[in-house]
Each structure stands twice: as C-alpha cells, then as structure tokens.
Design an enzyme around this catalytic site. Structure first.
Site, PDB file in Angstrom:
ATOM      1  N   LYS A 296      47.386  49.813  23.551  1.00 20.49           N
ATOM      2  CA  LYS A 296      48.555  50.280  22.804  1.00 20.49           C
ATOM      3  C   LYS A 296      48.852  49.444  21.561  1.00 20.49           C
ATOM      4  CE  LYS A 296      50.759  52.534  26.738  1.00 20.49           C
ATOM      5  NZ  LYS A 296      52.022  52.787  27.460  1.00 20.49           N
ATOM      6  N   ASP A 334      57.100  55.959  24.562  1.00 23.11           N
ATOM      7  CA  ASP A 334      57.435  55.167  25.755  1.00 23.11           C
ATOM      8  C   ASP A 334      58.870  54.640  25.692  1.00 23.11           C
ATOM      9  OD1 ASP A 334      55.028  55.379  27.108  1.00 23.11           O
ATOM     10  OD2 ASP A 334      54.171  53.573  26.204  1.00 23.11           O
TER      11      ASP A 334
END
Length: 515
Positions: A296, A334
C-alpha cells in the site's frame, strides 16, 4: 462424448487406483468440469487391462496422459515402455484426447498410421522450465511441436514471478494453431483466469479440497469467475498483494460486477515487486486495482496522480486507470471505511442508552493503534481527522515514530502495549497481521488488558471473529469486525472502478453469506 463448448474446463486427476480415479471423476463432474485429464502415471496397476477398464468406465470426456519427462530427469526404459503402451491403448479406444510429451511424441507419431481410424485428437505438451520465457523461445518451441503432427499444442511454463507471464498471453493472442498455455504455481494463477480474454479456450481447475497451486478450484470457476462470459472487451480488475490467497475480494467484486451488469473480471495477483508489476502490465487492459499487504505504501510511487487524502496518508489501497488518458490514479478507501465503522458502532451503543453526540464520538478519546503499515496509516490519519489522541504501537518502533509524527500522535515501544492503561474508555484498533492465518490463535492484547477499552476494532476479516474480538466481547467492549471495514472500502472501490453506484444491499448480503 461430444465437446462443443467454446471454453473447456478440465480437471487433472491423480489417484493410486482405478476406483479412486473414478470417484474423483464423479466429483469433478458434479462440480462442473467439462472433461478430465486422467494422469495414468499416478496409478499403480498390474496389467494394462485396468487402464482399459478405467477408460471405458469414464463418465466425462477425457484426456489420457502418461507423464514421463516433466521432471527433466532421464526416462527409465520400463517407464517409457509402459507409458507408450498406455498412450497407444488410448488411441485404439478413441479417447477424446491423448496427450503426449514432446520428448516422446515421435515414438507415437512415427507409427500414427496404425491409428489412422482413431478419432482421438493429439495434444503434444512441453514443460518449459529454466529462466524467464520469451516470445521467441515459446514461438520456436510451438513451431517444432506443430511440425510433428499435433492437433493441439500445450505449454506449461514455470515462472518465478507474475511479471514473467506476458509472453504467455501474447502467444495465446497471436498463435495460429490451437494452443493451451499457462503458467504453473501460485504466481501463474491469472494465466488461467485471464486466458479466455486473450483467446484461450482451455482452463484447468482443481476438484474438491485437492487444491493445486496456480489452479483455481472448479467451484470458483463456476460460481465466482464464470469465465464463459469473458471476452476481448472484458475489463480486468485485480488485487495486488502478498499473500493473496486469503482474500475474499474476488468473490465480492466478481459477483457485484455481474449483479451490476458490468463486463469485468476481478482476479487475485500474487505480486512480489509492485513497481515492476505496474511497469510490466502497462499494455494489458487492467482498469483498476485493489492494493493489499505489503504494497500500500510502495504503490503510491507507481501512480501518475494521487488523491489528496491518499497522499497525506502516504498509502493507497485503490488504483484506477483513467479511461481518458490511461494514467494511474491512486485513492485510499480504507480510511473512511474504518473510521465510519467505528463511529457508527459507538453511535449505535449511545442510541441504545438514550443519546448521541453531534460530533464524532471518537473526538478527544485515546485511540490506540497497533500496526503502522498501509492500513495502519489510513486508520491513524482518519482518527486524527476526527480529533482523537492517537497512540501507535508497532514492532518496528522507527515506523511507529514516523507515523506518530505525521499525525501529531505518540509512539511507544511495542513491549509496552500490554501494560498501557493511562485511562479507561480507550479505543483499540488492530491493523497488524496478528490474528490472520497462520497466526489464528494469536492476539495483540491480552483479555485482561482489554478491560480498559470501550471499543475494539480488528482490521483482520479472515477469520471474521478473531480471538481479539472474541475476548473483547467477553469483557464487555463494543466490537467492530474487519468485515465491516472490508465491506465499506470495497463499496468505495466499486464506485471508483465502475464510475457507477455500488450495490450496497447486494454486497452486504453477499458478504454475510460468503465471508
């Protein structure tokens, strides 16, 4: 047994006895296989008549194969003799397909006139090992194999990385002979799933619990991927992660795409080097990516543009290829997914007690975060934005300190996590891999220490009910499963991927049934 489908799903079967081979064949048929490959070399038989009996009792169209040289070691004369006997028998019995390895095909082809009345089609196969495959190498091998009379060419290519796969897709697109081509091993999975987009007509799937690395299960092929609907115009989405096998994202996204009537497929991709991956697949029709552990943070450097929230977090979990110019744009879904899930859980509890705060219910609270990776960064920035006081624990203390500085929080050494209890009513968020397979019995905080927390969140969603959450319930804390974050971030991704509304009700029902 006729085979008229444009896409054939085959299950390779290995079994020590004829009875077990027949039982596996029945199971493959029940799970939707179009045909099976009977790997006779896996059987122990005292007489060729047992093989004849197996072939005559088959309940599905079959490929009969007898592997002699796939390991690359020298072939024992008795093994070769038995193998040739099996393959000749299969031709005499008009089995739908007879597969023979390139190295021994001459022995059958040379006396092919003996079988001129056979209706069997011949597959000549080769296991390509040793180094990254190239278009030139594969093309030369195909030409040599075709020259000895193959009806079909089959290449099983051993690759080290997912970035080694493009020559396989390119050969499927440009080859002028019927070609079965795929990569073996877990990094080669997309060569099976995306083959039909590039003209592949043959896919292998494993049966039951006999999972083979690199092969999707028959159940997933029939229920999740539905490759018969894939065509050249299908948009490709995928999960870039390592590990990737635990993820339920392919189930969610593929079923959601079909529910919305969108021509797309979502595939899991085991990626080692994320920068190399994006450089390698600039040519393919990838429309969007989910980004998982541990990529990420690194993936943000692979984007042409990054959304301001994702840029401030320093991590992306979603990348979309913009249709107008092909540029990669990074986002982070997220952050809001996690924080809103926590807020809604607290508000629900407040409502049951007769009151709800107008501001964020985490404002001013001590927010204890475990983990400083991509997910941890998203959660930390979200908590800071809502006015929480953020404390970060991570096994790599330097990473914890760097994240704490970015969110005006505090970092403490991981060894102090268990004893950290400056006040009651804190919030705990686990963004580490503790509790995820294979560490299912582990928890970052003991049951006794959980008594200081009002709410416990676990980003791990497989399993749904981690040990951390189980013990938090037992001490009376509010719990939020990673499943809720998973749903919310996936809905955000779906909107970014398709440009349309996400089917929230459908997705929630699906996750309750499947995850």
């Amino acid at each position: 047994m006729a085979l008229k489908k444009s896409l054939l799903v085959c299950t390779p079967l290995e079994a020590p006895t004829m009875e077990k081979m027949l039982a596996s064949m029945d199971k493959a048929k029940a799970e939707g296989a179009d045909l099976v490959e009977l790997r006779i070399d896996s059987m122990s038989f005292s007489h060729i008549s047992e093989v004849e009996s197996l072939i005559k009792q088959r309940t599905l169209p079959a490929i009969v194969s007898f592997r002699l040289n796939s390991s690359g070691i020298s072939i024992k004369s008795e093994s070769k003799s038995t193998g040739l006997q099996v393959l000749r028998l299969a031709l005499e019995l008009d089995v739908e397909f007879v597969e023979m390895e390139y190295e021994v095909a001459f022995d059958i082809i040379m006396d092919k006139h003996r079988f001129k009345c056979s209706n069997s089609q011949i597959i000549i196969s080769s296991y390509v090992n040793g180094g990254k495959p190239s278009m030139e190498k594969l093309g030369h091998l195909i030409a040599c194999m075709q020259s000895i009379g193959a009806d079909f060419i089959k290449l099983a290519v051993d690759v080290d990385y997912i970035t080694d796969l493009p020559p396989i897709f390119q050969m499927l697109t440009h080859c002028h002979v019927p070609l079965i081509a795929f990569a073996v091993g877990s990094r080669g999975l997309i060569s099976q799933l995306l083959g039909p987009k590039f003209g592949g007509f043959f896919v292998y799937g494993s049966v039951g619990s006999q999972l083979i690395p690199g092969l999707p299960s028959l159940v997933s092929l029939k229920q999740v991927y539905k490759l018969e609907h894939i065509n050249v115009d299908t948009k490709v989405f995928g999960l870039v992660s390592n590990p990737v096998g635990h993820s339920k994202s392919p189930i969610l996204h593929n079923l959601a795409l079909r529910h919305a009537g969108y021509n797309g497929i979502y595939v899991p991709m085991l990626v080692d080097d994320v920068a190399k991956f994006f450089k390698t697949y600039t040519w393919m029709d990838f429309a969007g990516f989910s980004v998982g552990i541990p990529h990420k943070e690194a993936a943000i450097g692979c984007c042409d543009e990054v959304h301001p929230l994702a840029k401030s977090i320093g991590a992306v979990n979603t990348i979309v290829r913009r249709p107008t110019d092909g540029k990669l744009v990074g986002y982070n879904t997220d952050c809001e997914a996690c924080i809103t899930a926590i807020e809604d859980a607290i508000r629900e509890k407040q409502a049951s007690n007769g009151g709800i705060t107008r501001n964020s219910p985490i404002a001013g609270k001590l927010f204890v975060l475990v983990g400083a990776g991509g997910a941890g960064r998203a959660i930390a920035f979200g908590a800071k934005d809502r006015g929480a006081r953020v404390i970060i624990f991570n096994r790599n203390y330097e990473r914890a300190k760097a994240l704490a500085a970015a969110v005006c929080g505090e970092a403490l050494p991981y060894k102090y996590l268990e004893r950290f209890c400056p006040e009651n009513g804190m919030i705990l968020a686990n963004a580490s891999a503790v509790g995820m397979e294979p560490r299912l019995n582990e928890t970052p905080v003991s049951k006794e220490a959980l008594r200081s927390y009002e709410l416990v969140f676990d980003a791990v969603y497989t399993p749904r009910n981690t040990r951390l959450l189980q013990e938090a319930v037992e001490v009376g804390a509010i719990v939020v499963s990673g499943v809720e974050m998973f749903i919310r971030q996936a809905l955000g991704q779906f909107r970014l991927f398709t440009g349309g509304p996400a089917p929230e009700e459908f997705v929630r029902k699906l996750v309750q049934e499947q995850v």
